[in-house]
Design an enzyme around this catalytic site. Structure first.
Site, PDB file in Angstrom:
ATOM      1  N   PHE A 150       0.815  -1.225   0.000  1.00 45.19           N
ATOM      2  CA  PHE A 150       0.000   0.000   0.000  1.00 45.19           C
ATOM      3  C   PHE A 150       0.841   1.263   0.000  1.00 45.19           C
ATOM      4  CE2 PHE A 150       0.870  -0.160   4.561  1.00 45.19           C
ATOM      5  CZ  PHE A 150       1.014   1.186   4.872  1.00 45.19           C
ATOM      6  N   LYS A 174      -1.045  -6.740  -9.322  1.00 41.51           N
ATOM      7  CA  LYS A 174      -2.033  -6.941  -8.251  1.00 41.51           C
ATOM      8  C   LYS A 174      -1.645  -5.955  -7.157  1.00 41.51           C
ATOM      9  CE  LYS A 174      -3.004  -8.285  -4.671  1.00 41.51           C
ATOM     10  NZ  LYS A 174      -3.400  -7.317  -3.620  1.00 41.51           N
ATOM     11  N   GLU A 177      -5.020  -3.638  -2.019  1.00 40.67           N
ATOM     12  CA  GLU A 177      -6.457  -3.357  -2.053  1.00 40.67           C
ATOM     13  C   GLU A 177      -6.802  -2.108  -1.230  1.00 40.67           C
ATOM     14  OE1 GLU A 177      -4.721  -5.709  -0.633  1.00 40.67           O
ATOM     15  OE2 GLU A 177      -5.896  -7.004   0.680  1.00 40.67           O
ATOM     16  N   SER A 227       5.240  -7.081   3.210  1.00 42.96           N
ATOM     17  CA  SER A 227       5.766  -7.475   4.519  1.00 42.96           C
ATOM     18  C   SER A 227       6.533  -8.791   4.424  1.00 42.96           C
ATOM     19  CB  SER A 227       4.614  -7.609   5.512  1.00 42.96           C
ATOM     20  OG  SER A 227       3.733  -8.620   5.068  1.00 42.96           O
ATOM     21  N   CYS A 282       9.529   1.614   3.645  1.00 43.79           N
ATOM     22  CA  CYS A 282      10.449   0.501   3.946  1.00 43.79           C
ATOM     23  C   CYS A 282      11.859   1.017   4.171  1.00 43.79           C
ATOM     24  CB  CYS A 282      10.443  -0.510   2.818  1.00 43.79           C
ATOM     25  SG  CYS A 282      11.169   0.157   1.325  1.00 43.79           S
ATOM     26  N   GLU A 383       9.133  -4.623  12.994  1.00 44.50           N
ATOM     27  CA  GLU A 383       8.908  -3.443  12.156  1.00 44.50           C
ATOM     28  C   GLU A 383       7.585  -2.823  12.606  1.00 44.50           C
ATOM     29  OE1 GLU A 383       7.654  -4.073   8.016  1.00 44.50           O
ATOM     30  OE2 GLU A 383       8.937  -2.401   7.441  1.00 44.50           O
TER      31      GLU A 383
HETATM   32  P1  NAD Z   1       1.432  -6.680   2.919  1.00 39.19           P
HETATM   33  O1  NAD Z   1       2.441  -7.764   2.986  1.00 39.19           O
HETATM   34  O2  NAD Z   1       0.310  -6.695   3.879  1.00 39.19           O
HETATM   35  O3  NAD Z   1       0.764  -6.634   1.457  1.00 39.19           O
HETATM   36  C1  NAD Z   1       1.551  -6.681   0.287  1.00 39.19           C
HETATM   37  C2  NAD Z   1       0.749  -7.337  -0.817  1.00 39.19           C
HETATM   38  O4  NAD Z   1       0.447  -8.684  -0.438  1.00 39.19           O
HETATM   39  C3  NAD Z   1      -0.589  -6.646  -1.084  1.00 39.19           C
HETATM   40  O5  NAD Z   1      -0.817  -6.606  -2.477  1.00 39.19           O
HETATM   41  C4  NAD Z   1      -1.596  -7.551  -0.391  1.00 39.19           C
HETATM   42  O6  NAD Z   1      -2.863  -7.550  -1.011  1.00 39.19           O
HETATM   43  C5  NAD Z   1      -0.961  -8.921  -0.482  1.00 39.19           C
HETATM   44  N1  NAD Z   1      -1.330  -9.784   0.647  1.00 39.19           N
HETATM   45  C6  NAD Z   1      -1.655  -9.398   1.910  1.00 39.19           C
HETATM   46  N2  NAD Z   1      -1.948 -10.470   2.671  1.00 39.19           N
HETATM   47  C7  NAD Z   1      -1.792 -11.558   1.881  1.00 39.19           C
HETATM   48  C8  NAD Z   1      -1.936 -12.961   2.105  1.00 39.19           C
HETATM   49  N3  NAD Z   1      -2.298 -13.450   3.294  1.00 39.19           N
HETATM   50  N4  NAD Z   1      -1.688 -13.790   1.083  1.00 39.19           N
HETATM   51  C9  NAD Z   1      -1.319 -13.316  -0.129  1.00 39.19           C
HETATM   52  N5  NAD Z   1      -1.175 -11.996  -0.396  1.00 39.19           N
HETATM   53  C10 NAD Z   1      -1.391 -11.121   0.600  1.00 39.19           C
HETATM   54  O7  NAD Z   1       2.241  -5.294   3.007  1.00 39.19           O
HETATM   55  P2  NAD Z   1       1.661  -3.825   3.138  1.00 39.19           P
HETATM   56  O8  NAD Z   1       1.115  -3.646   4.500  1.00 39.19           O
HETATM   57  O9  NAD Z   1       0.795  -3.505   1.972  1.00 39.19           O
HETATM   58  O10 NAD Z   1       2.995  -2.978   2.966  1.00 39.19           O
HETATM   59  C11 NAD Z   1       3.871  -2.679   4.013  1.00 39.19           C
HETATM   60  C12 NAD Z   1       5.054  -3.613   4.042  1.00 39.19           C
HETATM   61  O11 NAD Z   1       5.760  -3.565   2.812  1.00 39.19           O
HETATM   62  C13 NAD Z   1       6.087  -3.242   5.097  1.00 39.19           C
HETATM   63  O12 NAD Z   1       6.537  -4.408   5.722  1.00 39.19           O
HETATM   64  C14 NAD Z   1       7.189  -2.584   4.305  1.00 39.19           C
HETATM   65  O13 NAD Z   1       8.462  -2.630   4.899  1.00 39.19           O
HETATM   66  C15 NAD Z   1       7.144  -3.396   3.066  1.00 39.19           C
HETATM   67  N6  NAD Z   1       7.765  -2.705   1.956  1.00 39.19           N
HETATM   68  C16 NAD Z   1       8.981  -3.148   1.535  1.00 39.19           C
HETATM   69  C17 NAD Z   1       9.633  -2.502   0.503  1.00 39.19           C
HETATM   70  C18 NAD Z   1      10.970  -2.978   0.027  1.00 39.19           C
HETATM   71  O14 NAD Z   1      11.363  -2.587  -1.051  1.00 39.19           O
HETATM   72  N7  NAD Z   1      11.689  -3.798   0.772  1.00 39.19           N
HETATM   73  C19 NAD Z   1       9.040  -1.389  -0.100  1.00 39.19           C
HETATM   74  C20 NAD Z   1       7.791  -0.966   0.356  1.00 39.19           C
HETATM   75  C21 NAD Z   1       7.164  -1.629   1.381  1.00 39.19           C
END
Ligand code: NAD
Length: 498
Positions: A150, A174, A177, A227, A282, A383
């Site tokens: 997000f 994808k 959401e 994450s 991140c 985190e």
């Molecule tokens: P998230 O892991 O909750 O979601 C990421 C994606 O995975 C979304 O598209 C989501 O719909 C999908 N998703 C969520 N739950 C799922 C499940 N159970 N099964 C399959 N897919 C699922 O992450 P977020 O809250 O959207 O973003 C924040 C996280 O992203 C933080 O941990 C941040 O550090 C990380 N991040 C990392 C970088 C990097 O380059 N290392 C960059 C930006 C963000």
């Protein structure tokens, strides 16, 4: 009234057909502003099929023409900068200037992709043996997917999508959401730039959509950013099915503050890197390691600045920090602050009680500053992804570098010092993917590629730049001879070439 947000498939917006939707909210007001379609496995299958057919002609399109689409995209994104930024602010919450900055960072990768004809050119060696030549080329993989978080709804789809399509693949995005509207506009801009239908598609969705992409036999590669828990899942599920997967994940970025550092510079850097985008980056700095006797002076400078942060709706140009993305996430961050207090850290600035008149239903909290945080505390290990900065005291440089290296995450880090020797030792020895020397958020430019170490990444490739070219293409090497009437007979043994 909540708008319906469907998918972007085969060159147009289409409504969802699964019957499942998710709520999109304005984080500043708590109002439900959208209903986003959550794709079914069948909808994913349909989008993959469209992409598979479209990709064949796109892969055969000369890279020069593919890169011209990227040039067009660049100017369209610049033209629509305000619209892209506004959509992000209204669904993510970040300030409007930060949202514009995000578009700028996405554009850097589009600019890199404008040179794809050069980046994909092969190697040729004449005379690898007598009258024999050899050359290597890179070919696209086919239909590739990107699953994005997000917190950067435009920049990260550009990190993946611009590189993937420029390399000749069809890309299925994808997005999160939580804030799907900006990625939908991005898909329209790709189309307006001249990308054929089916090459950049958006399928909105949740776990079902992700699982469908992971299981689909016609999707050979998946890029994920999000994450660590979900990234590890995506990596294992994908690689078990022999897919190529890159998963860039969570972080806990430390800034080491040496006693000789310019503390005014350090304070500015920590305020921006710790509280910008409400800590939802991140590459945010969430731990400041105060070395030697610098801790008291640092806290003295930081505390009034954290307390004075201008928190408000991102759409207000006066705001320095907006709300958190959802109420649920705000409550999780508050829970960490409560936990930190319970575990004995000193809460020097407490932003938990912040109330904003007229925005009582928004997901706001003020900046929080902890002192005397130790290695064993939950707020140090996890985190938090919110506006919470922890100061850890460290006796000396070696202890500080040990803290950074022992932490499970390895995305980014920084050192602030005037001592070149300390900076060099730090940069060489630290087990982290991206290192800043007097630079708090060392996000690499597009041509240097981005990627962490340890629990911040699964997979072997960083993202964008030449790492992106390698990830989104397969290497093929051709060895050729044009014999002119000479017959040497069958050769049963390898022998040294000559
Ligand atoms: P998230 O892991 O909750 O979601 C990421 C994606 O995975 C979304 O598209 C989501 O719909 C999908 N998703 C969520 N739950 C799922 C499940 N159970 N099964 C399959 N897919 C699922 O992450 P977020 O809250 O959207 O973003 C924040 C996280 O992203 C933080 O941990 C941040 O550090 C990380 N991040 C990392 C970088 C990097 O380059 N290392 C960059 C930006 C963000």
């Amino acid at each position: 009234m909540a708008v319906e947000i469907g998918h972007y498939i085969d060159g147009k917006r289409v409504p969802g057909t699964s019957g499942r939707t998710g709520e999109v909210t304005n984080p500043a007001t708590g109002e439900v502003t959208g209903k986003v379609a959550l794709a079914s496995t069948a909808e994913i299958g349909k989008a993959v099929e469209i992409a598979r057919k479209a990709q064949l002609a796109w892969a055969a399109t000369p890279p020069l023409r593919r890169q011209r689409v990227m040039f067009n995209l660049k100017s369209l994104m610049e033209k629509r900068l305000d619209d892209l930024a506004r959509l992000m602010t209204l669904e993510h919450g970040k300030t409007i200037d930060d949202a514009k900055g995000e578009v700028g960072r996405g554009l850097e990768v589009v600019e890199f992709a404008c040179g794809i004809a050069h980046h994909m050119r092969g190697d040729f060696t004449e005379q690898v043996a007598t009258d024999m030549d050899s050359w290597s080329i890179r070919q696209p993989l086919g239909v590739v997917a990107g699953i994005t978080p997000f917190n950067f709804p435009i920049m990260i789809p550009c990190w993946m999508g611009a590189m993937a399509v420029a390399c000749g693949n069809a890309f299925l995005l994808k997005p999160s959401e939580k804030d799907p509207s900006a990625p939908m506009l991005l898909a329209e801009l790709f189309a307006e730039a001249g990308l054929p239908p089916g090459i950049f598609q958006v399928v909105n969705g949740d776990k079902e959509a992700v699982d469908a992409l992971l299981a689909h036999p016609d999707v050979p590669a998946i890029s994920f950013v999000g994450s660590t828990a979900i990234g590890e899942y995506v990596y294992h599920q994908g690689t078990q099915r022999n897919k190529r997967v890159q998963a860039l994940c969570g972080a806990k970025n430390h800034m080491v503050v040496m006693p000789d550092a310019d503390l005014d510079q350090v304070t500015d850097a920590l305020i921006g890197a710790g509280y910008g985008a409400a800590g939802e980056r991140c590459m945010a700095i969430s731990v400041a390691v105060a070395v030697g006797d610098v801790g008291d002076r640092l806290i003295e400078k930081l505390a009034p600045r954290v307390a004075a942060l201008k928190v408000g709706p991102g759409i207000d140009p006066q705001s320095e920090m907006g709300p958190l993305v959802t109420r649920q996430h705000r409550d999780k961050v508050m829970g960490y602050v409560n936990q930190g207090v319970k575990e004995g850290a000193k809460l020097v600035v407490d932003g938990r009680g912040l109330k904003l008149q007229g925005y009582e239903n928004g997901n706001f909290m003020g900046g929080c500053l902890f002192d005397n945080v130790t290695k064993d505390m939950t707020i140090y290990k996890d985190e938090i992804f919110g506006p919470v900065l922890s100061v850890v005291r460290s006796k000396n440089f070696d202890e500080a570098i040990g803290l950074v290296n022992d932490h499970a995450y390895g995305n980014g880090t920084a050192i602030f010092t005037r001592d070149g020797d300390a900076a060099r030792t730090f940069a060489n020895g630290v087990k982290i993917g991206m290192v800043g020397i007097n630079v708090p958020i060392p996000v690499p430019v597009a041509y240097h590629s981005f990627g962490g170490w340890k629990a911040s990444i699964f997979g072997d490739h960083g993202i964008y730049g030449m790492e992106g070219v390698r990830f989104y293409t397969k290497l093929k090497t051709i060895t050729a001879r044009w014999p002119t009437g000479i017959r040497s007979g069958a050769e049963f043994h390898f022998k040294a070439r000559n």
